[in-house]
Design a protein around this motif. Structure first.
Motif, PDB file in Angstrom:
ATOM      1  N   GLU A  59     -16.988 -72.204  35.624  1.00 40.58           N
ATOM      2  CA  GLU A  59     -18.056 -71.666  34.772  1.00 40.58           C
ATOM      3  C   GLU A  59     -17.521 -70.973  33.526  1.00 40.58           C
ATOM      4  OE1 GLU A  59     -20.422 -69.157  37.285  1.00 40.58           O
ATOM      5  OE2 GLU A  59     -20.842 -70.777  38.677  1.00 40.58           O
ATOM      6  N   GLY A  60     -16.270 -70.628  33.512  1.00 40.65           N
ATOM      7  CA  GLY A  60     -15.657 -69.958  32.371  1.00 40.65           C
ATOM      8  C   GLY A  60     -14.514 -69.078  32.838  1.00 40.65           C
ATOM      9  N   ILE A  61     -13.627 -68.748  31.902  1.00 39.82           N
ATOM     10  CA  ILE A  61     -12.485 -67.902  32.219  1.00 39.82           C
ATOM     11  C   ILE A  61     -12.737 -66.529  31.614  1.00 39.82           C
ATOM     12  CG2 ILE A  61      -9.983 -67.628  32.063  1.00 39.82           C
ATOM     13  CD1 ILE A  61      -9.892 -70.696  31.467  1.00 39.82           C
ATOM     14  N   GLU A  62     -13.123 -65.590  32.477  1.00 33.07           N
ATOM     15  CA  GLU A  62     -13.351 -64.218  32.035  1.00 33.07           C
ATOM     16  C   GLU A  62     -11.992 -63.621  31.674  1.00 33.07           C
ATOM     17  OE1 GLU A  62     -14.733 -60.577  34.539  1.00 33.07           O
ATOM     18  OE2 GLU A  62     -16.479 -61.850  34.064  1.00 33.07           O
ATOM     19  N   THR A  63     -11.839 -63.208  30.428  1.00 35.81           N
ATOM     20  CA  THR A  63     -10.534 -62.815  29.911  1.00 35.81           C
ATOM     21  C   THR A  63     -10.579 -61.419  29.311  1.00 35.81           C
ATOM     22  OG1 THR A  63     -10.111 -65.137  29.400  1.00 35.81           O
ATOM     23  CG2 THR A  63      -8.696 -63.519  28.323  1.00 35.81           C
ATOM     24  N   ILE A  64      -9.560 -60.630  29.631  1.00 36.77           N
ATOM     25  CA  ILE A  64      -9.377 -59.311  29.031  1.00 36.77           C
ATOM     26  C   ILE A  64      -7.945 -59.262  28.497  1.00 36.77           C
ATOM     27  CG2 ILE A  64      -9.328 -56.815  29.386  1.00 36.77           C
ATOM     28  CD1 ILE A  64     -11.263 -57.281  31.758  1.00 36.77           C
ATOM     29  N   LEU A  65      -7.808 -58.998  27.216  1.00 43.70           N
ATOM     30  CA  LEU A  65      -6.505 -58.889  26.583  1.00 43.70           C
ATOM     31  C   LEU A  65      -6.363 -57.482  26.017  1.00 43.70           C
ATOM     32  CD1 LEU A  65      -3.834 -60.069  25.530  1.00 43.70           C
ATOM     33  CD2 LEU A  65      -5.124 -60.913  23.530  1.00 43.70           C
ATOM     34  N   LYS A  66      -5.369 -56.760  26.516  1.00 43.71           N
ATOM     35  CA  LYS A  66      -5.074 -55.408  26.034  1.00 43.71           C
ATOM     36  C   LYS A  66      -3.807 -55.482  25.198  1.00 43.71           C
ATOM     37  CE  LYS A  66      -7.131 -53.271  30.087  1.00 43.71           C
ATOM     38  NZ  LYS A  66      -6.942 -52.388  31.232  1.00 43.71           N
TER      39      LYS A  66
END
Length: 156
Positions: A59-66
């Motif tokens: 369904e999608g790649i939930e991404t968090i980039l810090k």
């Protein structure tokens, strides 16, 4: 064919994160690293970008980039939504920047894992007039031409 290329690029992104096993115990280390940096660094030295990138078979790649611009470090968290069980990947490493994104000489490109072989590097960039929107770039550091959303947004 384009979906296969996008999937291959996404897989390269995950492999480049150097995740040893994807277990939750790694999450604690990564979260603690950023948390400790937040205590020692000015609040504006860490930028957090979030969004859902396209996925060929989920369904999608939930991404968090810090991104810690003071220490030139990054942490990347990716969760494949709609998979059973959901797959979580976390990684961190060194980051470098380059000036210029396509026709914008004042744009910025972030090179994740810049000190690793080129095949392990991942590129994100933003235009100088809209630094709140960080685009996933292709292997040539160019925008991915698609009707799908290949960007993360700054979380303030």
């Amino acid at each position: 064919m384009r979906k296969i290329i996008i999937l291959a690029f996404t897989l390269a992104l995950i492999v480049s994160c150097n995740s040893k096993n994807g277990k939750d115990e790694n999450n604690v280390v990564l979260t603690d690293t950023i948390a400790s940096n937040e205590k020692n660094e000015p609040a504006d030295s860490i930028s957090v970008y979030e969004g859902t990138l396209p996925c060929a078979d989920c369904e999608g790649i939930e991404t968090i980039l810090k991104i810690n611009i003071v220490d030139n470090k990054f942490e990347l968290s990716s969760t494949y939504k709609g998979k059973q069980p959901e797959k979580n990947f976390k990684g961190r490493g060194n980051i470098n920047t380059e000036r210029g994104l396509e026709k914008d000489p004042d744009g910025t490109i972030y090179i994740l894992n810049w000190d690793k072989p080129e095949k392990d590097q991942v590129y994100y960039g933003y235009y100088s007039k809209n630094p709140e929107k960080l685009y996933l770039l292709d292997r040539n550091k160019k925008m991915i031409k698609s009707k799908l959303n290949y960007f993360l947004e700054l979380n303030e």
